[in-house]
Design a protein around this motif. Structure first.
Motif, short mmCIF file in Angstrom:
data_model
loop_
_atom_site.label_atom_id
_atom_site.label_comp_id
_atom_site.label_asym_id
_atom_site.label_seq_id
_atom_site.Cartn_x
_atom_site.Cartn_y
_atom_site.Cartn_z
N VAL A 96 24.37 20.44 87.16
CA VAL A 96 23.59 19.20 87.01
C VAL A 96 22.26 19.41 87.70
O VAL A 96 22.12 20.28 88.57
N PRO A 97 21.26 18.60 87.34
CA PRO A 97 20.00 18.68 88.07
C PRO A 97 20.23 18.41 89.56
O PRO A 97 21.11 17.61 89.93
N LEU A 98 19.48 19.06 90.41
CA LEU A 98 19.64 18.94 91.85
C LEU A 98 19.70 17.49 92.31
O LEU A 98 20.54 17.12 93.13
N TYR A 103 26.20 14.34 97.49
CA TYR A 103 26.45 14.94 98.80
C TYR A 103 27.87 15.49 98.85
O TYR A 103 28.10 16.58 99.38
N GLU A 104 28.84 14.78 98.32
CA GLU A 104 30.24 15.21 98.33
C GLU A 104 30.42 16.52 97.57
O GLU A 104 31.17 17.41 98.00
#
Length: 150
Positions: A96-98, A103-104
């Motif tokens: 996926v895009p950054l 966070y998980e």
């Protein structure tokens, strides 16, 4: 020391590179603790080994320090020593895009790929430094020599 007397732990041993490394070590006569999250995959690798091969299947989550400690304790209990740690377990982040990576998801990758390898290495050193035979010239690793003043 002959290969038949040596012991290895391979993390991520249920598939891919870990599976191939575990089977290669078994062919060379090593006793191998097969570690990974999927017990059925580890058992399949153990069944692929040559008759008489010494395997230990230990379902392990390298993102969990208690699971790692249990792996090393079971290996030492079963085989009495450790000569090789093949730190192979790892996961990738979703494609996926950054900015969409949670966070998980990020933490799961770091906990598995970095922290898990670090804790495995610590546990391996604890066993390796306490066993015989070992190369006395390498444990502890001597500090680099400093050049004498000219």
């Amino acid at each position: 020391m002959a290969s038949a007397d040596k012991v290895a732990i391979v993390t991520g041993a249920g598939s891919g590179i870990g599976r191939a490394a575990a089977l290669a070590l078994l062919r060379e006569g090593y006793a191998v603790a097969l570690a990974g999250r999927r017990k059925d995959m580890l058992e399949a690798v153990a069944r692929e080994a040559q008759p008489g091969a010494r395997t230990l299947v230990v379902p392990t989550d390298v993102a969990d320090p208690a699971s790692i400690r249990a792996l090393f304790a079971r290996t030492k209990e079963a085989f009495g020593r450790l000569d090789v740690l093949f730190n192979n377990a790892g996961i990738g982040a979703p494609a996926v895009p950054l900015e969409d990576l949670s966070y998980e998801q990020w933490k799961a990758v770091v906990d598995t790929n970095l922290t898990g390898s670090f804790i495995c290495t610590q546990e391996a050193f604890k066993i390796m430094k306490s066993q015989q035979p070992r190369d006395p010239a390498r444990w502890p690793i001597p500090p680099p020599s400093t050049p004498s003043p000219a």
